[in-house]
Write an enzyme that holds these catalytic residues in place. Structure first.
Site, PDB file in Angstrom:
ATOM      1  N   GLU A  27      32.774  82.705 -38.641  1.00 38.17           N
ATOM      2  CA  GLU A  27      32.462  84.073 -38.180  1.00 38.17           C
ATOM      3  C   GLU A  27      32.366  85.033 -39.357  1.00 38.17           C
ATOM      4  OE1 GLU A  27      35.440  86.774 -36.816  1.00 38.17           O
ATOM      5  OE2 GLU A  27      36.940  85.188 -36.634  1.00 38.17           O
ATOM      6  N   LYS A 161      47.567  86.288 -33.424  1.00 35.82           N
ATOM      7  CA  LYS A 161      48.640  87.157 -33.916  1.00 35.82           C
ATOM      8  C   LYS A 161      49.493  87.634 -32.753  1.00 35.82           C
ATOM      9  CE  LYS A 161      46.871  88.853 -38.229  1.00 35.82           C
ATOM     10  NZ  LYS A 161      45.417  88.913 -38.356  1.00 35.82           N
TER      11      LYS A 161
HETATM   12  N1  PSU Z   1      42.423  88.418 -35.047  1.00 34.86           N
HETATM   13  C1  PSU Z   1      42.720  88.193 -36.343  1.00 34.86           C
HETATM   14  N2  PSU Z   1      41.766  88.370 -37.287  1.00 34.86           N
HETATM   15  C2  PSU Z   1      40.487  88.770 -36.961  1.00 34.86           C
HETATM   16  C3  PSU Z   1      40.172  88.994 -35.583  1.00 34.86           C
HETATM   17  C4  PSU Z   1      41.161  88.794 -34.661  1.00 34.86           C
HETATM   18  O1  PSU Z   1      43.857  87.839 -36.642  1.00 34.86           O
HETATM   19  O2  PSU Z   1      39.643  88.936 -37.855  1.00 34.86           O
HETATM   20  C5  PSU Z   1      38.774  89.392 -35.193  1.00 34.86           C
HETATM   21  C6  PSU Z   1      37.972  88.168 -34.700  1.00 34.86           C
HETATM   22  O3  PSU Z   1      36.612  88.331 -35.063  1.00 34.86           O
HETATM   23  C7  PSU Z   1      38.108  88.264 -33.191  1.00 34.86           C
HETATM   24  C8  PSU Z   1      38.095  89.749 -32.990  1.00 34.86           C
HETATM   25  O4  PSU Z   1      37.071  87.621 -32.476  1.00 34.86           O
HETATM   26  O5  PSU Z   1      38.838  90.278 -34.074  1.00 34.86           O
HETATM   27  C9  PSU Z   1      38.707  90.151 -31.674  1.00 34.86           C
HETATM   28  O6  PSU Z   1      38.493  91.515 -31.461  1.00 34.86           O
HETATM   29  P1  PSU Z   1      38.737  92.138 -30.004  1.00 34.86           P
HETATM   30  O7  PSU Z   1      40.219  92.073 -29.795  1.00 34.86           O
HETATM   31  O8  PSU Z   1      38.207  93.527 -30.105  1.00 34.86           O
HETATM   32  O9  PSU Z   1      37.973  91.279 -29.041  1.00 34.86           O
END
Ligand code: PSU
Ligand code: MN
Length: 304
Positions: A27, A161
């Site tokens: 990604e 996390k």
């Molecule tokens: N969690 C992490 N590092 C990240 C992300 C999540 O520890 O970089 C990023 C990933 O790209 C994940 C996105 O798909 O955040 C999720 O965002 P949201 O909670 O807005 O869906």
């Protein structure tokens, strides 16, 4: 469908897919919104090298110039890493970014979507999104989970996390039929920590067995992907209670400042990084390298 109009796959990756050789998707939100420059650029190159060293082809994804890009040039990687105007693109944003030719970084959800359109089955990242703490009130559940429910890609991650509600995240995945496989562990990992105190559905001890489970799932026509939870290497793991304190503080800051929606995850990641003075960054890099290695081995086994 008029896929060719939007999908831009490098010749190397297109050839590997058509010859059924191993490819691992990566990604770009982790680059644009998850790590500082220039460490992110160094990471972007090194993670691709690790995948190559295992005999697979890396496929970093992004949305650039009205195209879903599968495989980025050195210049394009630099564009994703340099601080600037790169947006964060989840599934709901994809059509807007393409039609308006805006440049964006792909989340787990969008990377899974693009990977499956390109015929790639395995994807390595750091941590997935999930059910946020307090989602009972805010409805904040990452689109990553619906993508896992619907799109046939295996996602190798270090769990998620604990700024998320990991218990609810696992419940949600169960409801939507997404298997959570632990790589040589019974415990669901919490990103910086090898255990969250919660269990995975199945401990699996070899990459070949994981590949076999994925194959069986998709041969049956079961839709959706799988979470392949690979704990951070022992030597880079951080103390659970210390991280919990930091995360609680970050959550309080987000609440005070009224942060919500797609800004929430990047805000929390940045706050955690600041409070740990970069210690968390080193762990973040190492767990992602480890995931790339395991993902490449699964991809190799999957193609046998
Ligand atoms: N969690 C992490 N590092 C990240 C992300 C999540 O520890 O970089 C990023 C990933 O790209 C994940 C996105 O798909 O955040 C999720 O965002 P949201 O909670 O807005 O869906
Ligand atoms: Mn959200």
């Amino acid at each position: 469908m008029n896929l060719e109009r939007y999908l831009d796959i490098t010749p190397e990756i297109a050839r590997a897919v058509s010859e059924n050789r191993p490819v691992v998707a990566l990604e770009s939100t982790i680059l644009s919104h998850g790590m500082p420059y220039p460490q992110n650029l160094e990471f972007a190159h090194k993670v691709e090298e690790i995948i190559r060293a295992e005999g697979a082809v890396p496929a970093t994804t992004a949305i650039l110039g009205g195209k879903l890009k599968v495989g980025l040039t050195a210049d394009e990687l630099e564009r994703m890493c340099k601080p600037g105007d790169i947006g964060k693109v989840s599934r709901r944003d994809v059509a807007v970014y393409l039609a308006q030719k805006r440049d964006g970084a792909t989340t787990v959800a969008t990377t899974m979507l693009i990977a499956s359109l390109a015929g790639i089955r395995i994807f390595a990242t750091g941590g997935i999104g999930g059910v946020h703490r307090g989602a009972q009130e805010t409805f904040d559940i990452s689109a990553d989970l619906q993508e896992l429910a619907n799109t046939p890609v295996g996602v190798v991650c270090a769990g998620a996390k604990s700024l998320l509600d990991l218990g609810l995240t696992l419940e949600y995945l169960e409801t939507y039929g997404v298997p959570v496989l632990g790589v040589r562990t019974e415990d669901f990992p919490a990103f910086y920590c090898r255990s969250s105190g919660l269990k995975v559905d199945y401990r699996i001890d070899t990459e070949a067995e994981i590949a076999g489970i994925l194959r069986t799932k998709w041969e049956l026509g079961l839709k959706g992907g799988a979470v392949i939870a690979n704990p951070i290497p022992e030597e880079y793991a951080l103390d659970y209670d210390e991280m919990e304190q930091v995360i609680t503080k970050a959550l309080d800051m987000a609440k005070e400042q009224g942060v919500h929606g797609k800004a929430t995850t990047p805000f929390l990641l940045a706050a955690i990084k600041d409070m740990t003075h970069g210690v968390s960054l080193a762990s973040n890099l190492e767990l992602a390298y480890n995931n790339a290695r395991v993902a490449a081995r699964i991809a190799v086994a999957y193609c046998k």
